[in-house]
Every structure is written in C-alpha cells, then in structure tokens.
Scaffold this motif. Structure first.
Motif, PDB file in Angstrom:
ATOM      1  N   MET A 180     -20.502   3.506  54.181  1.00  0.00           N
ATOM      2  CA  MET A 180     -21.527   2.820  52.995  1.00  0.00           C
ATOM      3  C   MET A 180     -21.469   1.319  53.175  1.00  0.00           C
ATOM      4  O   MET A 180     -22.602   0.539  53.209  1.00  0.00           O
ATOM      5  CB  MET A 180     -21.482   3.190  51.729  1.00  0.00           C
ATOM      6  N   TYR A 211     -26.690  15.236  53.675  1.00  0.00           N
ATOM      7  CA  TYR A 211     -25.576  14.261  53.644  1.00  0.00           C
ATOM      8  C   TYR A 211     -25.479  13.737  52.388  1.00  0.00           C
ATOM      9  O   TYR A 211     -24.347  13.619  51.711  1.00  0.00           O
ATOM     10  CB  TYR A 211     -26.347  12.969  54.582  1.00  0.00           C
ATOM     11  N   ILE A 212     -26.722  13.594  51.719  1.00  0.00           N
ATOM     12  CA  ILE A 212     -26.669  13.422  50.099  1.00  0.00           C
ATOM     13  C   ILE A 212     -25.661  14.188  49.456  1.00  0.00           C
ATOM     14  O   ILE A 212     -24.877  13.848  48.612  1.00  0.00           O
ATOM     15  CB  ILE A 212     -27.873  13.117  49.531  1.00  0.00           C
ATOM     16  N   GLN A 223     -23.492  16.082  50.345  1.00  0.00           N
ATOM     17  CA  GLN A 223     -22.137  16.048  50.751  1.00  0.00           C
ATOM     18  C   GLN A 223     -21.428  14.806  50.176  1.00  0.00           C
ATOM     19  O   GLN A 223     -20.187  14.821  49.816  1.00  0.00           O
ATOM     20  CB  GLN A 223     -21.718  15.820  52.306  1.00  0.00           C
ATOM     21  N   GLU A 224     -22.045  13.755  50.044  1.00  0.00           N
ATOM     22  CA  GLU A 224     -21.586  12.399  49.512  1.00  0.00           C
ATOM     23  C   GLU A 224     -21.507  12.966  47.983  1.00  0.00           C
ATOM     24  O   GLU A 224     -20.478  12.362  47.355  1.00  0.00           O
ATOM     25  CB  GLU A 224     -22.634  11.561  49.601  1.00  0.00           C
ATOM     26  N   SER A 264     -18.485  14.819  47.241  1.00  0.00           N
ATOM     27  CA  SER A 264     -17.109  13.916  47.543  1.00  0.00           C
ATOM     28  C   SER A 264     -16.911  13.108  46.399  1.00  0.00           C
ATOM     29  O   SER A 264     -15.815  12.805  46.176  1.00  0.00           O
ATOM     30  CB  SER A 264     -17.213  13.171  48.854  1.00  0.00           C
ATOM     31  N   LEU A 265     -18.040  12.765  45.587  1.00  0.00           N
ATOM     32  CA  LEU A 265     -18.076  11.923  44.497  1.00  0.00           C
ATOM     33  C   LEU A 265     -17.643  12.909  43.260  1.00  0.00           C
ATOM     34  O   LEU A 265     -17.295  12.370  42.293  1.00  0.00           O
ATOM     35  CB  LEU A 265     -19.177  11.081  44.209  1.00  0.00           C
ATOM     36  N   CYS A 310     -26.798  19.059  43.015  1.00  0.00           N
ATOM     37  CA  CYS A 310     -27.053  18.762  44.514  1.00  0.00           C
ATOM     38  C   CYS A 310     -28.532  18.823  44.404  1.00  0.00           C
ATOM     39  O   CYS A 310     -29.240  19.352  43.886  1.00  0.00           O
ATOM     40  CB  CYS A 310     -26.336  19.819  45.251  1.00  0.00           C
TER      41      CYS A 310
END
Lengths: 385, 599
Positions: free
Chosen positions: B1, B67-68, B70-71, B74-75, B81
């Motif tokens: 990022m 991708y989002i 996944q992000e 991870s957060l 989702c």
C-alpha cells in the motif's frame, strides 16, 4: 714528699715571710715565728686578744697583728723583740688592717667603712681617707709600691683616688663609669688600672695611671657579669672570668678580646689530656676486725694512687649550685697566670678546689682541695697554650 | 500500500486540488495528516474515482474484490467481505461493501486515535528528556564549581596550617626568651635583695652603734703607742709636703707612664719591622716562584707575564727607592701591602690554572702514565709503605735468626760448656774480688784499732801536755822578765806551732815554746802547709801532710766505693794501706784529720 709535724694555728693565719726565711703562725692570741728550714721557734709574741689578721711587712722585719673585735693593731719586730707598737682605733672600730708597701705605715679600715686611717710608724702621724668603698677589692697597691688606688663612693657615684705611697699625697681623683664598682687592680707595670663593675653588670674599664679612660669592655648584658679578674705578669693580657663560665682575655694594645675559653662539663677537645687519679686501696676484711685493727691502720696509709689518662670525652663531676641564691657558686672564680705568661690556670666554681697557685718558675702548679693536694708539672716543651 | 501511495503523485493529470492534497499528504506525516485525511476524505471521494480507477477498472473487478477480501481478512475483518452483485457482473453488493468500508473506517479512526496518543506521549517524553538534560547540564556545572571551591578551600587551609606552625615556633622562641629573661631577672632580684639586706643590716648596726655611743659618751680616744719611731724603709729622711714635691710626684707619674709607652712602642716597632721583613721575604719568594713558571705557561698567561715584567721592574725599582726611605712611612706600608696582595693574587691565579690543567689532564689523559691521578698515587704510596714495612720486618727476622744461628753455632753440649765457662770465669773474678774486699776490711779494722789506740794515747798525752803547760806557765809567770823572754817567745811562735804538730819525740823539746795562745791549739787540728820555717822537720811534715790528706781522702772514697774491682786501684790502695801501716806513728795526725773531718 715529706711532711713536717702538724703545728697548731687558728683562723688560717699562717704565712711565710717575703724573704722566705721565717714562718709566722697565729695560735689564738699568740704569734709564733719559726725558722723555715729548721722549723724551730725563734720568737713568741703575745697579743692582747685573739688575732683576726696577721701580715708580714714587705721587708720581713715586722709583723702586724690585728684584733678586730677590740679595734687593736699590734706590730712586732723580729730584729728587736722588745720593740712594741700598739694602735688603738678607739670606739670607731676596725674592719681590716694592712701594711703599706714600704712596711712603715699601717692602713686601718674602720667599721662601716667610715674612713681609712693611715698610721705612720716613722712619725706617729695620722692621716685620714674618707668615703672608702666597701667592695670585693677596694684597695690595691701597685707592684713597685709607689701608688695606691682606692675605690670611693660619694653621693651614689664611684670614684677612684690614686695616692703616692711616699707621703700619701693625692695624685689623682676621678669618677668611674661604673654602676657599682666591684674592685680594682693595677697592672704589674703600674701603668694601667683595671676597674670592674659588680656582678649585676658586665663592665671592665681600663684607666691609665693619670686617670684617663683608655677603654671599656663589656661582653654581654643583663646576665651576671664579672667574677674574677687577673693580669698576666707581663701586663700584656687581662683575663676576665665571668659567671657564664667563660674566660675572656684582652690584649694590652687594643684592649679587645683576643681569646675566649669555655669550661664545658664534658671535655671533648682533642688537644686536651685528662688525668684521673685512681686509688688502689687494698680490700679491708670486715669480719675479723679485732685482729686486723693494726693491719687496717697500716693498709689505709698504704693506699697507692696513680694517674691514668682518661679517654675522651670525659665528664667532669660538677656540683650544681643553687641559682636562686645571691652570689651563686657558678662561674670562673679563680684565675692565675704562670710567671712567664705561658699558661693560665682557671677554676670553675663547681669544682672542689680551694686554691691554686703557680710556682715562681712557672712550670708547676699546686692545687689544694678539701682533702687532697696536687702538684702539676707543665711540660715546657709543648707549644700549646 | 505504501508503494501505491508514493506512486500516486507522479500522475500529474489529477487536478490542482488533487496535487495540493497530495502535496499536503507528502509534507506532513503527523498531525496535519489527520486534517488532511479529513480534508482529503471529502475530495478523495470526489477524486476517488480517479484514484480507485487506477486500481480497479471494469475489467478486473473480481480480482479487485478478491484482493480487497484478502486485505480485509488480513486486517481481521474476515466476517465482512465484499461480494459481487452478480457473478461476472460489474456491480458490487452494497451491504457487505458498506460494512467493509465502515469497518475499515473504524479501524482507521482507532489508528488515528492511537497515533494521536502516541504523538502526545512522545511530546511529553521529549519535553521531559529536554528538561532532564538541562538539569543534568546545570548539575554538572554546579559540581564543577563546587569542586573548584573545594580545592580553593584546601589551599587556604594548607596556608593557614603553615602560618599556625610558624606562629607556634615564634611562640616557643618567645617563651624561651621570656624564660631566660625571667631567670635573669630572678637572679638579679636575688642579688639585689641580698645587697639590700646587707645594707639594711649594716644600717642597723650603725644605728645600734650610734645609740650605744650616745649612751656611752666616754669616747675611747684613738691613739698609737710606739716604743720608738722607726726609720724609713729606704733609709732617707722624709720630706715636707711642698708644691715642688707635688710637682715632682706628678713628674714621676708622667715619667713612668711615658717610659711604659716608650717600651711598648719599641716592642711594637720591633714587631712591625719583623713583620715587614717577613712580608718582604714572602713577596720575594712569590716573585721567584712565579717567574720561572712564566716560561712554561703559554698563551693565556702571556698577559700575566707582561704584567709581571712590568710590575717586577717597577717593584724592583720601588724596592730600591723605598728601602732608603723610612719604613714606617704610611705610603711605604701601603705600597708593601698592595704589592703583596698583587703577588698573592697572581700566585693564586697560577695555582688555580694549574689545578684546572691538572684536572683537565686527568680527565683527558687518564691512561697516560705520567699524569697519575691522585687516588692511584695514594694507593701506590700505601702499597710502597706496606712493602717497606714488610721488608723491615723481614730484615728484623733475619737478624734475629742470624743472631740465634751465631749463638747456637755449637751444639747444645758445647753451648752449655761455654756458658759454664763464662759463669766459672765470673765466679773466679767474684772470688778474687771478695778476697780483696776481705783483705781491705781486715786492713781497715787494723787501722781502726790503731787509731783508737792512738786516740787513747793522744788523750793521755794531751792531758800530760796540759799539765806540763800549766806548770810551765806557772814557772814562766813566776820567772818572767819583761822584754827578752817575750821576744824569744814571739820568734819561736811559728816554730812552736810547727813543733806541736811534729812528731811526739820532738814534743818534749818544744815544751818551752808553748804559749797560752789558743789560736795555736786551734791550728793543731788544721794542717797549714804554708807555714815555712827552716826546720828540717817541715819537709817531713809536708810529706806527711800530703800523705795524710791523700790517705784520708782515699779512705773517704773507699768508704763510698767498696765495690770497685779494678786491679790497678786495688794495688794503689794496698800500697797506701802498707804506707799507713808503716806510718803508725803518724797516726796521731791522721786521727786529727779524721776528727776534724768528722766534725
């Protein structure tokens, strides 16, 4: 050394005549004259009272006997035993009496030193000298007998009067710069008069015969000063012994100190040789005293003494005097030059010697202690003084 | 990022507002970031399309969604989702997307808060740190200052200690001096008090005497009582006292003073001349010493030598002229002393030079045998002395041995024999001497006996003689005539003296001539050989008289020397003894001698 038998005497009055032929002793009120060589009694005189003072006249013909309590002086003649002379001072009293140098005048000091009466045996005349000073040595006659110096005190000041002994004529009269004169002495040549102050101040003044002040000498201030003074026979030196146990010698040309001698209690100088008398007394057995009485007596007289040389440094046994008393027994009290002025014998007051005197030849010295007599011979080959 | 954010400002196609927001973002990473983020959130929404459009395009929507997701996972937001509204479609289901956005916003807000707090904390901490640093530095300064102060104080303390010590010493000396002065004062005080007491006692005695006199009143007159006046000691008459006499006394006094001064001046002059002579001598010697060295010294002493020549010349002339002048002249004296000083200085300089030379030579030429340093010289001397001593001892020992050798050159027996011989010889000699001695003793005994007999005889004879004399005198007196007899008597006076001393046989004949003069009898015992009369007996008398003193004197010497053993003297004495034996008749006279000598 041989000794004669013991003769009685009183008041230590025992004198040999100036010519050396007679010996006069006083026993209570008797005057005994003996021959010196045989010690036989030649004359016997009786005085009126116990004799306090006895003196030979300078020509050895007359003897003066003074009786202070009675105020009497009697003069006796050796040539004519019948001749007599009696001088009565009367109520004024008598404190001292002496001959004049010509042997024909008698000088009497009255009580309280009020005056000196000069009696002439030639003319029966009387002269008076006023205000004599009562001090250690107030009168001195010069050696040739011509002059007499007298210490006087008037109005709290010291004076010296010089008289001609011939006719008692006052030659000079001058004031001295002393606080309180202790004594005076003529030099042997009669030209200089040494005057010293009392022991409270160290001051020695030298006046010439006509009264001029030649020089003043003062070694230190405040401490006790001069104790004894003597001239050398040649008039070259004046030795002054003082209470600080030192002897200072002045010379006659500049009147400045040329030498100074100490009297330390420990002798360390390499030039000095110290002789010590060692007595070997045989042991006395104490248990059989009755049997050994005789032998003890014999052995006591057989003590042998010999002198051995002590290794330096040597400590001299000295008696410590009491410093709080007046006229303390410290300082150099006796000085004597030998006749050739080579040697000077001095005695410090702590040592137990009563008197010392030199032989006229100048090479031997007699020391008299309380119980001992010692004769020292000087080795005249040595150069050390 | 992060990478993505940084790549954003390169796209300058975004509008000015965007650039400014982006520049804001790059400038302030801290506080302003929040504001910017606030500000940027609004325009961001406007420009989000442009930004997001870079990330997500129509084509890669599912990829972006993946991708989002996944992000988000991870957060930690796995629950929410994003879904696509339709599979393969370009739309997005709004609810999960909004929830996801909401979650992300929350997370972002929380992060901002913690960031703020952290920033606050950091500020605080930095301020405290600053504060502490400042105080630290301040304290350091203070410490240094106080250390300096301490050292200064130490210094002052040391100085004060020193001062205290010196003051204590001063105090001690002062105390000692005070003590000494006190003792002096004490002795003086005791002396004063003693004197004062003495004077007081005397005054008391005076008062007493005065009172006694006033009471007594009968004054004993002073008087002198002489049997007879004496003469003056020098035998002259006494003079009246006149002015002339007093003047003469003064004159006498001055004369004696002057003579004394003259004598002392004479002696001083003598001394002066002696000293001057010595100084002259010294000067000459110094000149002499310095002059030969002149030739040996070179260079530096050239000046000196020149000076010396000059001064020498000057002094020689000076000497000649000065000696003629009076030596007591002050100028001459000064001249002499100056010249002596000069010479002495030269000598001293010379000596110093020599010394320096010697030391130089010593340092440089140590190995040179000619210049021996002092220590080795002394060692040599010591060694030589030891050698000499040893040699001496050796010689002494040799001598002893030689002596012994000589002594014991024989063997023991002969040596013993020899010794015996010597002792025997001595014994013989001693025997001989004893024999002689015995003989002499016997002789003397005999003589003594003879003498005693003679004395007895003499006594008797004397008595008889006296009687005869008395009778003769009586006769004479009775039969005396004035003139003739007396003359005869006086003429035979000398004879009578002699005849009395002559032999007893002749005595009888001379009784007539005896007189009553005691002097003759006095001369009886004393021999007077000078009396010469024409009587033949005088020769005999002389001989006898000479014999008699000889024998008596030899007898005296005998008495002193019994031990003399020389044979010659023995013979002499023997002969004399024989003589004595022979002359027994003469024994009277010898006895007389004896008597005289004894008394």
């Amino acid at each position: 050394m041989n000794f004669s038998e013991v003769f009685k005497q009183s008041n230590q009055l025992c004198k040999v005549s100036p010519d050396g032929k007679y010996l006069a002793t006083c026993v209570q009120y008797r005057l005994v004259v003996r021959d010196v060589s045989t010690l036989q009694i030649l004359q016997l005189f009786t005085c009126l009272d116990q004799i306090s003072h006895m003196e030979w006249s300078s020509d050895s013909l007359f003897i003066l006997c003074a009786m202070y309590k009675r105020g009497l002086v009697q003069v006796w003649s050796l040539e004519q035993p019948d001749w007599h002379c009696k001088i009565d001072e009367g109520s004024i009293g008598l404190v001292s009496s002496r001959w004049s140098p010509d042997g024909r005048h008698v000088l009497n000091t009255t009580e309280f030193h009020l005056r000196i009466t000069v009696w002439s045996l030639c003319t029966k005349a009387v002269s008076y000298i006023k205000y004599p000073k009562a001090c250690q040595k107030g009168i001195d006659f010069s050696r040739d007998g011509c002059y007499m110096a007298l210490a006087e005190r008037r109005d709290c000041k010291d004076y010296v009067s010089v008289f001609v002994c011939d006719d008692w004529h006052l030659l000079r009269h001058f004031e001295t710069e002393t606080q309180d004169m202790g004594g005076l002495e003529w030099s042997p040549n009669g030209c200089v008069l040494a005057v010293w102050d009392s022991c409270l101040e160290y001051k020695v003044l030298l006046y010439s015969l006509d009264g001029r002040l030649l020089s003043t000498y003062s070694a230190y201030d405040w401490s006790l000063g001069v104790k004894s003074v003597t001239w050398s026979p040649s008039s070259q030196f004046l030795a002054i012994g003082s209470y600080d146990e030192k002897v200072r010698i002045l010379n006659h040309i500049t009147w400045k100190k040329i030498a100074q001698f100490d009297h330390p209690a420990t002798i360390n100088s390499s030039k000095a040789v110290v002789y010590k008398e060692v007595e070997k007394r045989p042991a006395v057995v104490n248990d059989d005293l009755s049997l050994h009485n005789i032998t003890i007596g014999a052995t006591l007289f057989n003590t042998q003494s010999k002198y051995e040389i002590c290794p330096l440094p040597v400590q001299i046994p000295v008696t410590k005097p009491d410093p709080d008393r007046a006229n303390p027994k410290i300082g150099v009290s006796t000085l004597a030059f030998s006749s050739d002025s080579r040697f000077l014998a001095t005695k410090n007051a702590g040592i137990q010697v009563q008197s010392l005197s030199w032989h006229c030849s100048g090479d031997s010295l007699v020391l008299l202690g309380k119980e001992q007599l010692c004769i020292c011979y000087m080795d005249t080959d040595q150069e050390d003084t | 990022m992060g990478e993505w954010w940084t790549s954003v400002p390169t796209e300058t196609s975004i509008g000015n507002y965007d650039i400014s927001t982006i520049s804001h973002v790059t400038m302030s990473p801290s506080r302003q970031n929040n504001l910017v983020s606030m500000y940027s959130s609004v325009p961001l929404s406007k420009s989000s399309y442009s930004v997001i459009s870079a990330f997500c395009t129509e084509d890669n929507i599912p990829h972006c969604i993946l991708y989002i997701n996944q992000e988000l996972a991870s957060l930690g937001l796995s629950s929410t989702c994003i879904e696509a509204s339709s599979p393969g479609g370009a739309g997005l289901s709004t609810v999960p997307a909004l929830n996801a956005m909401y979650e992300v916003l929350q997370i972002h807000r929380r992060n901002m808060c913690t960031l703020e707090e952290l920033e606050k904390e950091q500020l605080k901490k930095s301020s405290t740190l600053e504060h502490i640093q400042m105080s630290n530095s301040r304290l350091k300064d203070q410490l240094e200052l106080s250390i300096r102060e301490k050292s200064g104080l130490h210094e002052t303390e040391r100085q004060l200690q020193l001062k205290i010590k010196t003051l204590q010493n001063c105090l001690k000396t002062e105390k000692d001096e005070v003590q000494k002065l006190q003792s002096i004062i004490a002795s003086r005080a005791s002396q004063y008090s003693h004197d004062a007491k003495r004077k007081e006692r005397e005054a008391a005695k005076l008062k007493e005497r005065l009172s006694q006199l006033l009471v007594d009143r009968k004054d004993k007159k002073l008087a002198i009582d002489v049997l007879n006046c004496l003469g003056r000691s020098d035998g002259k008459r006494s003079h009246w006292k006149t002015v002339k006499v007093t003047a003469s006394h003064e004159g006498e006094m001055y004369k004696s003073l002057l003579s004394d001064y003259e004598a002392s001046q004479k002696s001083l002059l003598l001394e002066n001349t002696e000293l001057k002579k010595v100084l002259q001598q010294m000067k000459k010697e110094m000149i002499h010493i310095l002059s030969p060295c002149r030739s040996s010294n070179r260079g530096a002493t050239a000046n000196d030598s020149l000076e010396q020549v000059d001064s020498d010349g000057e002094e020689k002339t000076g000497d000649c002229s000065r000696e003629t002048l009076d030596q007591s002249c002050e100028h001459a004296r000064e001249q002499l002393t100056n010249s002596i000083r000069q010479q002495w200085r030269k000598l001293r300089n010379h000596m110093e030079k020599l010394d320096s030379q010697a030391s130089q030579a010593q340092n440089q030429l140590q190995s040179n045998k000619e210049l021996i340093p002092r220590e080795t010289h002394e060692d040599e001397m010591e060694r030589m002395r030891c050698e000499v001593q040893q040699c001496r001892e050796f010689i002494h020992a040799q001598q002893l041995l030689l002596q012994q050798q000589l002594n014991t050159s024989f063997d023991d027996e002969t040596a013993a024999l020899l010794n015996d011989c010597y002792t025997l010889e001595e014994k013989e000699r001693l025997k001989e001497e004893w024999r002689l001695f015995e003989e002499q003793k016997r002789n003397f005994e005999r003589e003594r006996k003879n003498f005693t007999e003679a004395a007895i005889r003499l006594g008797r004879e004397k008595r008889a003689f006296e009687e005869d004399r008395a009778s003769w005198l009586k006769n004479q007196f009775l039969t005396m005539t004035p003139f003739t007899d007396r003359r005869r008597c006086s003429s035979s006076d000398g004879q009578s003296a002699l005849s009395i001393r002559s032999e007893p046989e002749m005595r009888m004949s001379s009784t007539k001539a005896e007189l009553s003069k005691s002097s003759t009898y006095a001369t009886f015992s004393t021999p007077k050989p000078s009396q010469s009369a024409g009587v033949p007996s005088t020769n005999e008398l002389y001989r006898m008289l000479r014999l008699i003193p000889d024998s008596s004197s030899s007898r005296h010497s005998n008495r002193g020397h019994w031990r003399e053993s020389s044979s010659i003297e023995d013979g002499d004495r023997l002969a004399q003894a024989k003589n004595r034996v022979r002359s027994s008749d003469l024994s009277i006279f010898s006895l007389g001698e004896d008597e005289n000598i004894i008394t």
